[in-house]
Scaffold this motif. Sequence first.
Motif, short mmCIF file in Angstrom:
data_model
loop_
_atom_site.label_atom_id
_atom_site.label_comp_id
_atom_site.label_asym_id
_atom_site.label_seq_id
_atom_site.Cartn_x
_atom_site.Cartn_y
_atom_site.Cartn_z
N VAL A 194 0.83 -1.22 0.00
CA VAL A 194 0.00 0.00 0.00
C VAL A 194 0.86 1.26 0.00
CG1 VAL A 194 -2.01 -1.12 1.02
CG2 VAL A 194 -0.32 -0.05 2.52
N ASP A 195 2.11 1.13 -0.44
CA ASP A 195 2.93 2.32 -0.68
C ASP A 195 2.23 3.18 -1.74
OD1 ASP A 195 4.95 1.16 0.96
OD2 ASP A 195 5.65 0.01 -0.77
N LEU A 196 2.47 4.48 -1.69
CA LEU A 196 1.86 5.38 -2.66
C LEU A 196 2.83 5.68 -3.79
CD1 LEU A 196 0.08 7.94 -0.29
CD2 LEU A 196 -0.77 5.76 -1.20
N ALA A 197 2.32 5.62 -5.01
CA ALA A 197 3.15 5.82 -6.21
C ALA A 197 3.27 7.31 -6.51
CB ALA A 197 2.53 5.08 -7.39
N THR A 198 4.00 8.00 -5.63
CA THR A 198 4.11 9.45 -5.75
C THR A 198 5.39 9.91 -6.44
OG1 THR A 198 5.01 9.48 -3.49
CG2 THR A 198 2.65 9.92 -3.74
N GLU A 199 6.38 9.05 -6.56
CA GLU A 199 7.63 9.40 -7.26
C GLU A 199 7.62 8.67 -8.60
OE1 GLU A 199 10.33 9.41 -8.84
OE2 GLU A 199 11.39 11.12 -8.02
N PRO A 200 7.48 9.40 -9.72
CA PRO A 200 7.27 8.73 -11.01
C PRO A 200 8.36 7.73 -11.39
CG PRO A 200 6.77 11.07 -11.20
CD PRO A 200 7.39 10.87 -9.84
N ARG A 201 9.57 7.91 -10.88
CA ARG A 201 10.66 7.02 -11.28
C ARG A 201 10.76 5.76 -10.43
NH1 ARG A 201 14.98 11.85 -11.00
NH2 ARG A 201 13.48 12.36 -9.35
N TRP A 202 10.05 5.69 -9.31
CA TRP A 202 10.20 4.56 -8.40
C TRP A 202 9.79 3.27 -9.10
CZ3 TRP A 202 6.56 2.42 -4.28
CH2 TRP A 202 7.26 1.57 -3.42
N ARG A 204 8.74 0.28 -8.01
CA ARG A 204 7.84 -0.72 -7.42
C ARG A 204 6.37 -0.30 -7.48
NH1 ARG A 204 9.90 -4.01 -2.39
NH2 ARG A 204 8.20 -5.25 -3.24
N GLN A 205 6.04 0.58 -8.39
CA GLN A 205 4.68 1.10 -8.43
C GLN A 205 3.67 0.07 -8.91
OE1 GLN A 205 4.54 5.28 -10.05
NE2 GLN A 205 6.74 4.98 -10.19
N ALA A 206 4.10 -0.89 -9.72
CA ALA A 206 3.16 -1.87 -10.26
C ALA A 206 2.50 -2.69 -9.17
CB ALA A 206 3.86 -2.78 -11.25
N GLY A 207 3.17 -2.86 -8.03
CA GLY A 207 2.61 -3.64 -6.95
C GLY A 207 1.70 -2.86 -6.02
N THR A 208 1.54 -1.56 -6.27
CA THR A 208 0.74 -0.71 -5.41
C THR A 208 -0.65 -0.50 -6.00
OG1 THR A 208 1.23 1.45 -6.42
CG2 THR A 208 2.90 0.52 -4.93
N PHE A 209 -1.46 0.29 -5.30
CA PHE A 209 -2.77 0.70 -5.82
C PHE A 209 -2.72 2.11 -6.41
CE2 PHE A 209 -4.30 -2.31 -2.37
CZ PHE A 209 -4.59 -3.33 -3.26
N GLY A 210 -1.52 2.64 -6.65
CA GLY A 210 -1.41 3.93 -7.30
C GLY A 210 -1.04 5.05 -6.35
N GLN A 211 -1.24 6.28 -6.82
CA GLN A 211 -0.74 7.45 -6.10
C GLN A 211 -1.70 7.99 -5.05
OE1 GLN A 211 -0.42 10.31 -9.46
NE2 GLN A 211 -2.01 11.51 -8.45
N ASP A 212 -2.96 7.62 -5.10
CA ASP A 212 -3.97 8.25 -4.26
C ASP A 212 -4.11 7.55 -2.92
OD1 ASP A 212 -7.17 8.42 -3.51
OD2 ASP A 212 -6.36 10.29 -4.32
N SER A 213 -3.93 8.29 -1.85
CA SER A 213 -3.97 7.73 -0.51
C SER A 213 -5.36 7.21 -0.15
CB SER A 213 -3.52 8.79 0.50
OG SER A 213 -3.51 8.27 1.81
N ASP A 214 -6.40 7.95 -0.50
CA ASP A 214 -7.76 7.53 -0.15
C ASP A 214 -8.15 6.25 -0.88
OD1 ASP A 214 -8.05 9.69 1.55
OD2 ASP A 214 -9.05 10.95 0.07
N LEU A 215 -7.84 6.16 -2.18
CA LEU A 215 -8.16 4.94 -2.92
C LEU A 215 -7.38 3.75 -2.38
CD1 LEU A 215 -8.44 5.92 -6.70
CD2 LEU A 215 -10.25 5.14 -5.18
N SER A 216 -6.10 3.95 -2.07
CA SER A 216 -5.29 2.86 -1.53
C SER A 216 -5.86 2.37 -0.22
CB SER A 216 -3.84 3.32 -1.35
OG SER A 216 -3.25 3.63 -2.60
N ALA A 217 -6.30 3.30 0.62
CA ALA A 217 -6.90 2.92 1.90
C ALA A 217 -8.20 2.15 1.70
CB ALA A 217 -7.13 4.16 2.76
N ALA A 218 -8.99 2.55 0.71
CA ALA A 218 -10.25 1.86 0.45
C ALA A 218 -10.00 0.45 -0.09
CB ALA A 218 -11.10 2.67 -0.54
#
Length: 623
Positions: A194-202, A204-218
């Motif tokens: 549930v890391d947030l994809a806030t740094e475009p170069r990172w 490991r974003q494919a394993g997350t739910f994206g950049q939005d904190s509220d959506l990731s929490a839901a």
Amino acid sequence: MTPETQTLPVPTFSRSDNGTQYRDLNGNGIMDPFEDPSLPPQERAADLTLRLSLEEKAGLMFHTVIETGTDGSLLETPGNISKSPTSTVILGKFMNHFNVHALGSARAAARWSNSLQKLAESTPHGIPVTISTDPRHAFIENSGVSFTAAHFSQWPEPIGLAAIRSSDLIRRFAEIARQEYTAVGIRAALHPTVDLATEPRWCRQAGTFGQDSDLSAAYVVDYLQGFQGTKLGPGSVACTTKHFPGGGAQRDGEDAHFPYGREQVYPGGRFHEHLAPFRTAIAEKTSAIMPYYGMPVGVELDGEPVEEVGFGYNKQIITGLLRDKLGFDGVVLSDWELVNDNLVGDQVLPARAWGVEHLTAPERMLKIINAGVDQFGGEECTELLIGLVRDGLVSEERIDESVRRLLLVKFQLGLFDNPYVDEDAAERTVGNADFRRQGHSAQARSVTVLANRTHDGGTSLPLSGSPSIYVEGLDSASLAGFGTPAESPETADIAVIRLFSPWDHRDDLFLEKHFHAGSLDFPPGLISRLQSLAERVPLIIDVRLDRPAVLTPLAGFASALVGTFGVSDTALLDALFGRILPEGKLPFEIPRSMDAVRVSRPDVAGDTENPLFPFGHGLRLPV
């Protein structure tokens, strides 16, 4: 399957004086409290903790990689990943938590799981094994992160599930994955991420739910309920939510697996935004939490500066924040190999001892214990922990705290009462036709249409008829039923090109080649060639977005531009032809340029100036 070719393993049961059926795991002829299935898991865990030797307790506190032998046999010769023979870690070191990597068929995987549990019965108290796995239902093959689906049903990467924007779908995926895991004896998931994809170069974003904190929490609620249920039980998979307190804010987007990526920074002051999905996961009773490798730089909590050491070493983060402030009393499992370097062949991955590189291995272990960690990921150096206790540096009472937590999960999962699985049922369940159909549908639905036009102002998608198609990056065999392969662009009605999001290719340290990091710019030669191709034939471009890419040049000449997050060639074509309508919405923004990326703040979602495609962008096809 006849009895001669498969013997279904079942536990050996005894009867107590009051008629209760139980497993006499320590062989003393008495139903001890930890063996009594009628008692609450907490009582059973507390009873067994008091009976264990120090060596058995130490074994519980290690969780390492294991490999399978041929056709479901136990591997007694260490492979490329596992460090010791199976019998050594189970019978010699009393370890019983293992992260499995490559698996064979469903039947072979179930057979291996049963053999592992049978071997564990030979230990003094017969403590069953907990088999865990990283995600293995999508497309990315990286032994440090996830595995391709193989015999399991195949779905989009987690970020692709998030692109569909459907809580029901995420829950359904988790329910299916749970059934497939439990069928082969996997009872612990080293996810969700549930890391947030806030740094475009990172990377490991494919394993997350994206950049939005509220959506990731839901979405973490649906994910955990699908895997764990409302509470852990015999049909559950225990989840480890990671990477506390949020691993997305990496300086320059470099990953903390590697020395050059050890720093997490929060120039936008968004530490608590990254923390929010973990608050939800804790409220939803996630079984375990995994801190990340990274070390916080310039962070304050309650007015106090946080020690600049890796999160797994950080008492302010684990005890102060996670335990005391957030009230988490589940298992804290460290990320892999904080104590020792990992040597694989002629490559090394240094211990992720960020900020404490100068400490010896025992000193690192002591600091991790004092921080509040319960279990060492990727390690099997049980002798170091035993030595710390015998030298008086760690009390056995402190060890007992972690042992009780670890045993409690095993009791909740019902492993002490029956850890075995049915090979026939595994073969029927894993990757069955219905599960594969649902996974394929989700792949096509996750396709995200970014641009869709023709030179006369119309739209290129959906495709129709049976066109002649020139392809690159697709298997031409996948065109069957959609169109006919064209030998050249000149003979084609349409061209469909699949690209990977660009990255800097590195291969010095172990695993480094699998982590896509660095620039998001496509090479200029590729851009020039694709532009020339677009002048000869209408061009549809798909970019596999395991992280964002600078798509600005492509958007200038592509007839249609789509992004995918774990989609097969056939599922992509189903979406392009509108047979399964693509529904994807971007789970992160697409930056306009690398200059915009470089000046953005790593902890702030949607922080690149004037993005080419904003978060949430996704076109609908005309019906």
